[in-house]
Design a protein around this motif. Structure first.
Motif, PDB file in Angstrom:
ATOM      1  N   ARG A 216       0.819  -1.206   0.000  1.00  0.00           N
ATOM      2  CA  ARG A 216       0.000   0.000   0.000  1.00  0.00           C
ATOM      3  C   ARG A 216       0.859   1.266   0.000  1.00  0.00           C
ATOM      4  O   ARG A 216       2.050   1.207   0.328  1.00  0.00           O
ATOM      5  CB  ARG A 216      -0.920  -0.008   1.225  1.00  0.00           C
ATOM      6  CG  ARG A 216      -1.996  -1.080   1.116  1.00  0.00           C
ATOM      7  CD  ARG A 216      -2.517  -1.509   2.466  1.00  0.00           C
ATOM      8  NE  ARG A 216      -3.670  -2.396   2.315  1.00  0.00           N
ATOM      9  CZ  ARG A 216      -3.604  -3.682   1.991  1.00  0.00           C
ATOM     10  NH1 ARG A 216      -2.424  -4.252   1.797  1.00  0.00           N
ATOM     11  NH2 ARG A 216      -4.690  -4.416   1.874  1.00  0.00           N
ATOM     12  N   PRO A 217       0.270   2.420  -0.327  1.00  0.00           N
ATOM     13  CA  PRO A 217       1.029   3.675  -0.284  1.00  0.00           C
ATOM     14  C   PRO A 217       1.617   3.898   1.113  1.00  0.00           C
ATOM     15  O   PRO A 217       0.942   3.710   2.125  1.00  0.00           O
ATOM     16  CB  PRO A 217      -0.028   4.733  -0.612  1.00  0.00           C
ATOM     17  CG  PRO A 217      -1.065   4.001  -1.401  1.00  0.00           C
ATOM     18  CD  PRO A 217      -1.114   2.625  -0.816  1.00  0.00           C
ATOM     19  N   CYS A 261      -5.526   6.217  -6.080  1.00  0.00           N
ATOM     20  CA  CYS A 261      -4.270   6.668  -5.474  1.00  0.00           C
ATOM     21  C   CYS A 261      -3.473   7.550  -6.423  1.00  0.00           C
ATOM     22  O   CYS A 261      -2.240   7.582  -6.360  1.00  0.00           O
ATOM     23  CB  CYS A 261      -3.432   5.465  -5.039  1.00  0.00           C
ATOM     24  SG  CYS A 261      -4.109   4.560  -3.634  1.00  0.00           S
ATOM     25  N   ASP A 264      -0.351   9.952  -5.465  1.00  0.00           N
ATOM     26  CA  ASP A 264       0.964   9.404  -5.134  1.00  0.00           C
ATOM     27  C   ASP A 264       1.588   8.884  -6.429  1.00  0.00           C
ATOM     28  O   ASP A 264       1.448   7.722  -6.795  1.00  0.00           O
ATOM     29  CB  ASP A 264       0.819   8.275  -4.106  1.00  0.00           C
ATOM     30  CG  ASP A 264       2.149   7.808  -3.543  1.00  0.00           C
ATOM     31  OD1 ASP A 264       3.180   7.971  -4.233  1.00  0.00           O
ATOM     32  OD2 ASP A 264       2.169   7.261  -2.423  1.00  0.00           O
ATOM     33  N   CYS A 268       1.985   4.989  -7.902  1.00  0.00           N
ATOM     34  CA  CYS A 268       1.195   4.603  -9.077  1.00  0.00           C
ATOM     35  C   CYS A 268       2.088   4.109 -10.211  1.00  0.00           C
ATOM     36  O   CYS A 268       1.722   3.175 -10.929  1.00  0.00           O
ATOM     37  CB  CYS A 268       0.330   5.779  -9.540  1.00  0.00           C
ATOM     38  SG  CYS A 268      -1.091   6.092  -8.468  1.00  0.00           S
TER      39      CYS A 268
END
Length: 283
Positions: A216-217, A261, A264, A268
């Motif tokens: 995840r980010p 997202c 970011d 990405c």
């Protein structure tokens, strides 16, 4: 564990109809879909630190978490000390010790995450072997393959055929439902707490595994094949899984994350490379 100051309007945590807990001070406001408060309070004459969770979002299943934790020996699960399920549902759980792995890696540059990831995988496999009295997991959009329209919108037309053939006969087991870095605490090199059992129930084993290893980010681990393999080797010590199904669900989850997202850019780009390579290999 440190939490941010108030970052949005919430319910007043002092207004809830507690039975056995008395809040004294709110220490922080963790980021979450529901209203969550890190609090200092009194329970059975003792001062404790606890988390108050109050239903805010549609589909909040605090009742499911309370029932599951009350009647099941969940390894490393939090202890419920108060709750209310009428009106606005809420629960109060004792604070568990530990910190998230991303924080530990940030505070200790050069630390090898792979030993942690093997235990991370073993622990999920242990959860998958439980057989509690629990419902089926509630349906979520992530469980469904992205539509051709969404793939086209994201410039991933090559994945349309891939998603038209989902894994057959998925293995059903007890699933955590949201097993990822923000819900796992570590202390002394070992897991000390597992949080957030709202979404737990019987569901797709390999999707639950993919959800756990999807990066995840802001996450500081599971970014390399070697780290993913460490997790999978740990899981494999306790249970079986279908590598092809896990890869399919990783792609499925990745498309949805790519759709929201966009701010970011670095994240990405990395995610798009993974998805585009998958499309090429599929062809």
């Amino acid at each position: 564990m440190q939490h941010p100051p108030k970052w949005r309007e919430t319910i007043d945590p002092f207004s809830l109809p507690y039975r056995t807990f008395t809040p004294l001070e709110i220490l922080g406001y963790p980021h979450a879909g529901n209203d969550v408060f890190h609090a200092r309070g009194l329970h059975q004459g003792q001062e404790v630190r606890a988390y108050i969770k109050v239903a805010r979002q549609k589909g909040a299943a605090i009742h499911n978490e309370v029932a599951l934790l009350a009647r099941t020996g969940i390894p490393h699960g939090p202890k419920v000390i108060d709750f209310g399920l009428t009106g606005t549902p809420f629960s109060v759980t004792l604070e568990l010790p530990g910190e998230r792995l991303s924080v530990l890696l940030k505070e200790n540059p050069g630390m090898d995450p792979r030993p942690y990831l093997r235990e991370y995988g073993r622990t999920l496999a242990q959860l998958h072997r439980l057989t509690p009295d629990a419902p089926a997991v509630a349906d979520r959009r992530f469980f469904h393959a992205p539509t051709p329209e969404l793939c086209q919108k994201l410039g991933l037309d090559g994945l349309t055929d891939y998603f038209s053939c989902p894994p057959e006969n998925p293995v059903r087991c007890f699933c955590h439902g949201d097993f990822h870095y923000a819900n796992v605490l570590w202390l002394g090199g070992h897991i000390s707490g597992i949080l957030d059992f709202e979404l737990s129930g019987y569901g797709n084993r390999d999707f639950d595994l993919a959800w756990a290893i999807f990066c995840r980010p802001g996450q500081r681990f599971l970014q390399t094949p070697e780290e993913v393999e460490a997790f999978l080797s740990g899981y494999g010590e306790m249970g079986d899984y279908d590598p092809g199904a896990v890869r399919f669900y990783l792609a499925q989850i990745g498309v949805y994350f790519l759709s929201f997202c966009g701010e970011d850019e670095a994240y990405c780009r990395r995610l798009r490379v993974f998805l585009e390579n998958l499309a090429k290999n599929h062809c």
